[in-house]
Write a protein that holds these residues in place. Structure first.
Motif, mmCIF file in Angstrom:
data_model
loop_
_atom_site.group_PDB
_atom_site.id
_atom_site.type_symbol
_atom_site.label_atom_id
_atom_site.label_comp_id
_atom_site.label_asym_id
_atom_site.label_seq_id
_atom_site.Cartn_x
_atom_site.Cartn_y
_atom_site.Cartn_z
ATOM 1 N N ASP A 62 0.828 -1.215 0.000
ATOM 2 C CA ASP A 62 0.000 0.000 0.000
ATOM 3 C C ASP A 62 0.859 1.259 0.000
ATOM 4 N N SER A 63 2.013 1.179 0.640
ATOM 5 C CA SER A 63 2.867 2.359 0.783
ATOM 6 C C SER A 63 3.478 2.826 -0.544
ATOM 7 N N VAL A 64 3.500 1.950 -1.551
ATOM 8 C CA VAL A 64 4.117 2.317 -2.830
ATOM 9 C C VAL A 64 3.121 2.314 -3.979
ATOM 10 N N LYS A 65 1.922 1.883 -3.728
ATOM 11 C CA LYS A 65 0.918 1.774 -4.781
ATOM 12 C C LYS A 65 0.675 3.138 -5.418
ATOM 13 N N GLY A 66 0.686 3.170 -6.742
ATOM 14 C CA GLY A 66 0.508 4.411 -7.467
ATOM 15 C C GLY A 66 1.789 5.178 -7.722
ATOM 16 N N ARG A 67 2.867 4.766 -7.043
ATOM 17 C CA ARG A 67 4.158 5.447 -7.237
ATOM 18 C C ARG A 67 5.204 4.531 -7.882
ATOM 19 N N PHE A 68 5.145 3.260 -7.556
ATOM 20 C CA PHE A 68 6.117 2.289 -8.060
ATOM 21 C C PHE A 68 5.447 1.389 -9.099
ATOM 22 N N THR A 69 6.236 0.939 -10.069
ATOM 23 C CA THR A 69 5.751 0.013 -11.081
ATOM 24 C C THR A 69 6.759 -1.111 -11.291
ATOM 25 N N ILE A 70 6.293 -2.329 -11.156
ATOM 26 C CA ILE A 70 7.146 -3.486 -11.404
ATOM 27 C C ILE A 70 6.833 -4.027 -12.790
ATOM 28 N N SER A 71 7.876 -4.473 -13.471
ATOM 29 C CA SER A 71 7.699 -5.084 -14.793
ATOM 30 C C SER A 71 8.809 -6.102 -15.010
ATOM 31 N N ARG A 72 8.665 -6.899 -16.053
ATOM 32 C CA ARG A 72 9.694 -7.892 -16.334
ATOM 33 C C ARG A 72 9.824 -8.088 -17.833
ATOM 34 N N ASP A 73 11.001 -8.506 -18.217
ATOM 35 C CA ASP A 73 11.293 -8.854 -19.617
ATOM 36 C C ASP A 73 11.915 -10.244 -19.582
ATOM 37 N N ASN A 74 11.125 -11.245 -19.835
ATOM 38 C CA ASN A 74 11.623 -12.614 -19.706
ATOM 39 C C ASN A 74 12.760 -12.947 -20.675
ATOM 40 N N PRO A 75 12.693 -12.555 -21.940
ATOM 41 C CA PRO A 75 13.838 -12.855 -22.819
ATOM 42 C C PRO A 75 15.135 -12.228 -22.317
ATOM 43 N N LYS A 76 15.046 -11.075 -21.665
ATOM 44 C CA LYS A 76 16.233 -10.426 -21.113
ATOM 45 C C LYS A 76 16.535 -10.875 -19.696
ATOM 46 N N ARG A 77 15.685 -11.720 -19.135
ATOM 47 C CA ARG A 77 15.878 -12.241 -17.775
ATOM 48 C C ARG A 77 16.044 -11.111 -16.774
ATOM 49 N N THR A 78 15.226 -10.102 -16.883
ATOM 50 C CA THR A 78 15.360 -8.924 -16.048
ATOM 51 C C THR A 78 14.002 -8.500 -15.507
ATOM 52 N N VAL A 79 13.999 -8.091 -14.259
ATOM 53 C CA VAL A 79 12.822 -7.492 -13.657
ATOM 54 C C VAL A 79 13.185 -6.064 -13.249
ATOM 55 N N TYR A 80 12.212 -5.178 -13.366
ATOM 56 C CA TYR A 80 12.446 -3.763 -13.142
ATOM 57 C C TYR A 80 11.527 -3.234 -12.039
ATOM 58 N N LEU A 81 11.984 -2.185 -11.395
ATOM 59 C CA LEU A 81 11.147 -1.464 -10.450
ATOM 60 C C LEU A 81 11.334 0.027 -10.735
ATOM 61 N N GLN A 82 10.327 0.646 -11.301
ATOM 62 C CA GLN A 82 10.348 2.083 -11.540
ATOM 63 C C GLN A 82 9.728 2.773 -10.328
ATOM 64 N N MET A 83 10.490 3.674 -9.738
ATOM 65 C CA MET A 83 10.059 4.337 -8.516
ATOM 66 C C MET A 83 9.919 5.825 -8.787
ATOM 67 N N ASN A 84 8.715 6.339 -8.661
ATOM 68 C CA ASN A 84 8.435 7.753 -8.866
ATOM 69 C C ASN A 84 7.951 8.392 -7.569
#
Length: 123
Positions: A62-84
């Motif tokens: 709840d503390s990050v909802k609306g500000r942070f976004t998680i995503s992933r790129d499976n072919p690149k074997r990478t997960v991301y966290l965008q923090m605004n």
């Protein structure tokens, strides 16, 4: 076995943005639920965000909802966290984790952990 290496941490002013990446080695990255957790000095580790293996389901504290976004790129074997809209209380070591369980918000559900990257938000 999965090895995880985080990058992208640093120092940012309140209200700013940072993007974290977590690169995974291993052939089966795409089957894992991936999560981000954080731990501030003197505090327990807490769940931040998670994403299922397809990338279609995401979960946020709840503390990050609306500000942070998680995503992933499976072919690149990478997960991301965008923090605004970062706040000083977001200051912590951020770690990514990989697991098979659907109980994505619980640290115990994850089998593999990275060493973490420091995020510091100044006021």
């Amino acid at each position: 076995q999965v090895q995880l290496v985080e990058s992208g941490g640093g120092l940012v002013q309140a209200g700013g943005s940072l993007g974290l990446s977590c690169a995974a080695s291993g052939r089966t990255f795409s089957v894992y639920t991936m999560g981000w957790f954080r731990q501030a000095p003197g505090k327990e580790r807490e769940f931040v965000a998670a994403i299922d293996w397809t990338g279609s389901s995401t979960y946020y504290a709840d503390s990050v909802k609306g500000r942070f976004t998680i995503s992933r790129d499976n072919p690149k074997r990478t997960v991301y966290l965008q923090m605004n809209s970062l706040k000083p209380e977001d200051t912590a070591v951020y770690s990514c984790a990989a697991g098979y369980s659907l109980a994505a918000t619980m640290a115990a559900a994850y089998s593999y952990w990275g060493q973490g990257t420091q995020v510091t938000v100044s006021s």
